[in-house]
Enzyme design. Structure first.
Site, PDB file in Angstrom:
ATOM      1  N   CYS A 155      38.198  41.370  41.569  1.00 29.34           N
ATOM      2  CA  CYS A 155      38.911  42.815  42.111  1.00 29.34           C
ATOM      3  C   CYS A 155      40.369  42.810  42.154  1.00 29.34           C
ATOM      4  CB  CYS A 155      38.148  43.996  43.175  1.00 29.34           C
ATOM      5  SG  CYS A 155      38.765  43.238  44.414  1.00 29.34           S
TER       6      CYS A 155
ATOM      7  N   HIS B  41      42.364  49.770  50.213  1.00 27.85           N
ATOM      8  CA  HIS B  41      42.761  48.929  51.058  1.00 27.85           C
ATOM      9  C   HIS B  41      43.517  48.026  50.399  1.00 27.85           C
ATOM     10  CE1 HIS B  41      39.694  48.098  48.231  1.00 27.85           C
ATOM     11  NE2 HIS B  41      40.253  46.866  48.118  1.00 27.85           N
TER      12      HIS B  41
END
Length: 696
Positions: free
Chosen positions: A210, A65
């Site tokens: 993240c 991603h």
């Protein structure tokens, strides 16, 4: 939501054998639907994200991603691989691959959808259904969260029952009366001890984050919550993802027994969690070892291992916190300005001290030295002095752009940085100085916030933060600074500089009093920072007056900690044991120009400590200006005394303010001590009746 993934974005027979090939195959589907504009550019962004940390997860899942300027709208493609593809997971290859593409400026609603998917990946029933389905449309519906209802079979009516005739009623026989038995007293029951109250569950607060804030952040949160339920532990998670974050309630944090940080980017406002047993790991550990992390933090709590408590924080941090409900414009403006000042201070300290050292070693003619890049003699002190001076001058050249850039950052986050720095550079070019930097930062932040409110078509959202916002806002800010308000601000800055140059006599003393009061009023807070910013703003165009102001500000800022330290030595019985210990550290803090060293004393007794500190600071500021002391270094305390003009009188000014402040706080505390001390009874402690004992 329904267009996040469609059947055209599902490949149930993914033939790729590497993660790069898998990403390309799924991305090509996005390109065909117009969701990605540049295949190679998008894949480069995916590879860059993969290089930060592998995206394979336990359970046969791969989630490559990224956020990319080549994505027109948030999109998800799904592929299922028979043999599996290595995405770096500890338990082997992944057979379920989700390629998540988010525009660089994705809106919160779509990011919330993606985060919801990330949480569902931790559900075994969900992944099992994806492994068994044979229809791409069914897989897309599962991922979207749709629940395709099976067609219900038509209901068959049950046959109506035949009516049954009622039987004739038969009278019931009347029972014979039974004679009552003699009453027997019931035994008194033994008291039953009350059941013990159930023990309160162990409580954990966690933060997950993240680099992209799309998948791992929310998967780690789900894993920790699930592991907590299995262990009988209450877990509250703050996800600091791309869609922003909602701070945990301070009461929840205060009641927590332990903390888990599962993150690959710095935890925002980490000081909120200080003073508790803490486990600090990467975000993937939060996904793969959630149960072990919970057990680890419980073990630390049992052993009493805690992190250091949070240090007293200045009222405004480097970046102003988001406005609280009901917060006024004045409060928000203060936070934005303090954002810029806080980021500027390290440049001031480093650049100013290097310049001062250059002057100390090479004399005041060092500013005429040629560039060290063209002429440098290793054995000559003058060359080293020139190196220090020129390095410091370069650092000082960043002051105005950094001030403006981070004021805009405080207002509009990262999109404000480029126009803020551009506006600051323009202010520097047109000699608008410190005032120009303030104006440029506020204008840049306001322009960016205005542009962000404009609704744009979906295909343009991806390029907004990378191209449109920096381009438009920088052009508007430069136009305003060059052609509209820059010149009037430059004229005002020049007038302020001339006024400082002409300061002398009573005017200088009054200014010293005012600056001393401001430096000592809130001990490192906003008013203190305003006085300090005024002083260092003068150093950008140094003259005799601005150097006097800098000397007065630093001298006054040293007084509060030094005065409290002196007071704890002279009359220690007026202070608690903790305050006497703080007094030892206050000697060093005050001598180093760290005004915050007096905060523990002010927090315990503000009505006596703060007025005493202000009086002492005013005395020192006035004397420093009267003695015409100067200072080229913006920080350092007594360690830069050799760089001070009239150093002996400067130390006299600091000493005078320290003594006045210490004497006043002793007087006020002693008076309060005498009033609160109970009078001993007659004859007590060997005293004669009729005599009054006076508290020491």
């Amino acid at each position: 939501m329904s267009d996040l993934i469609t059947a055209d974005l599902v490949d149930l027979d993914l033939a790729a054998d590497t993660k790069e090939a898998a990403a390309r195959s799924l991305a090509e589907r996005m390109v065909r639907l117009g969701r990605v504009t540049d295949l190679d550019g998008f894949l480069a962004d995916v590879a860059a994200r993969e290089a930060q940390m592998p995206t394979g997860l336990d359970g046969g899942i791969g989630i490559p991603h990224c956020r990319s300027a080549h994505v027109t709208e948030p999109t998800l493609a799904f592929g299922r691989s028979g043999p599996g593809i290595d995405f770096g997971a500890p338990d082997g290859p992944a057979d379920l691959i989700f390629l998540i593409a988010a525009p660089a400026g994705a809106d919160d609603a779509h990011l919330t959808i993606l985060s919801s998917l990330a949480r569902r990946l931790m559900d075994a029933d969900f992944t099992s259904a994806l492994r068994t389905t044979t229809a791409p449309a069914r897989a897309a519906a599962l991922i979207r969260g749709d629940d395709p209802a099976a067609e219900a079979a038509p209901a068959t009516p049950e046959p109506e029952a035949e009516p049954v005739p009622a039987a004739p009623a038969t009278p019931e026989p009347v029972p014979e009366p039974v004679p009552a038995a003699p009453a027997t007293p019931e035994p008194v029951p033994e008291p039953v001890p009350a059941a013990p109250e159930p023990a309160a569950p162990f409580r954990i607060v966690a933060v997950t984050s993240c680099p992209t804030g799309i998948a791992h952040t929310y998967m780690a949160a789900e894993a920790l919550e699930n592991a907590g339920r299995d262990a009988g532990v209450e877990v509250a998670v703050e996800t600091q993802g791309s869609a922003g974050f909602t701070r945990l309630d301070p009461a929840v944090i205060a009641a927590a027994d332990g903390v888990v940080f599962a993150h690959d980017v710095p935890v925002r406002e980490k000081e909120r969690f200080a003073g508790k047993p803490t486990v600090d790991v990467g975000v993937k550990a939060g996904i793969n070892r959630a149960a072990a992390l919970i057990a680890e933090v419980r073990d630390k709590a049992a052993r009493g291992e805690v992190t250091a408590p949070a240090a007293p924080a200045a009222p405004a941090g480097p970046v102003g916190a988001p406005g609280e409900p009901g917060e006024g414009y004045g409060t928000r403006l203060r936070k934005w300005l303090m954002s810029g000042v806080s980021y500027m201070v390290p440049f001031v300290a480093a650049g100013g001290l290097l310049i001062a050292l250059g002057f100390a070693i090479g004399g005041y003619a060092v500013d005429k030295a040629p560039s060290v890049a063209e002429h440098f003699a290793w054995g000559q002190a003058d060359s080293w002095a020139a190196l220090l001076f020129q390095t410091g001058s370069l650092a000082f050249a960043f002051l105005i752009p950094v001030l403006a850039g981070y004021i805009a950052y405080g207002m509009a986050d990262r999109p404000g940085l480029v126009p803020g720095f551009v506006g600051g550079a323009v202010a520097l070019t047109i000699d608008a100085g410190f005032l120009g930097g303030l104006a440029a930062g506020l204008i840049a932040g306001g322009v960016v916030r205005a542009v962000q409110r404009i609704r744009v078509p979906g295909p343009l959202r991806g390029i907004m933060p990378v191209v449109v916002i920096p381009l438009v806002s920088s052009a508007v800010v430069a136009f305003l600074m060059f052609l509209v308000i820059g010149k009037p601000i430059a004229a005002l800055q020049e007038a302020l500089t001339d006024w400082l140059s002409g300061l002398s006599g009573a005017n200088a003393v009054v200014l010293g009093v005012i600056l001393g009061l401001m430096m000592c009023f809130d001990l490192g807070g906003p008013l203190n920072k305003v006085a300090y910013a005024f002083a260092i703003g003068g150093l950008t165009n140094p003259n005799e007056g601005s150097l006097k102001v800098m000397a007065a500000v630093m001298a006054a800022g040293m007084v509060p900690p030094l005065a409290m330290a002196l007071a704890t030595v002279v009359r220690g019985r007026l202070f608690t044991r903790a305050e006497r210990e703080n007094g030892k550290a206050a000697w060093v803090l005050g001598a180093s120009f760290i005004t915050e060293g007096a905060i523990p004393f002010a927090a315990a007794d503000p009505l006596r400590v703060i007025p005493s500190a202000m009086v002492g600071g005013a005395v020192t500021g006035a004397l420093s200006m009267l003695f015409e002391c100067t200072l080229r270094a913006p920080h350092g305390g007594i360690w830069v005394v050799p760089l001070i003009g009239n150093p002996v009188l400067y130390l006299v000014a600091v000493l005078a303010g320290t003594v006045v402040s210490a004497a006043l706080v002793i007087l006020l505390k002693g008076h309060a001590h005498r009033r609160s001390a109970p009078a001993p009874a007659a004859g007590e402690a060997g005293e004669t009746p009729g005599k009054v004992a006076v508290a020491a």
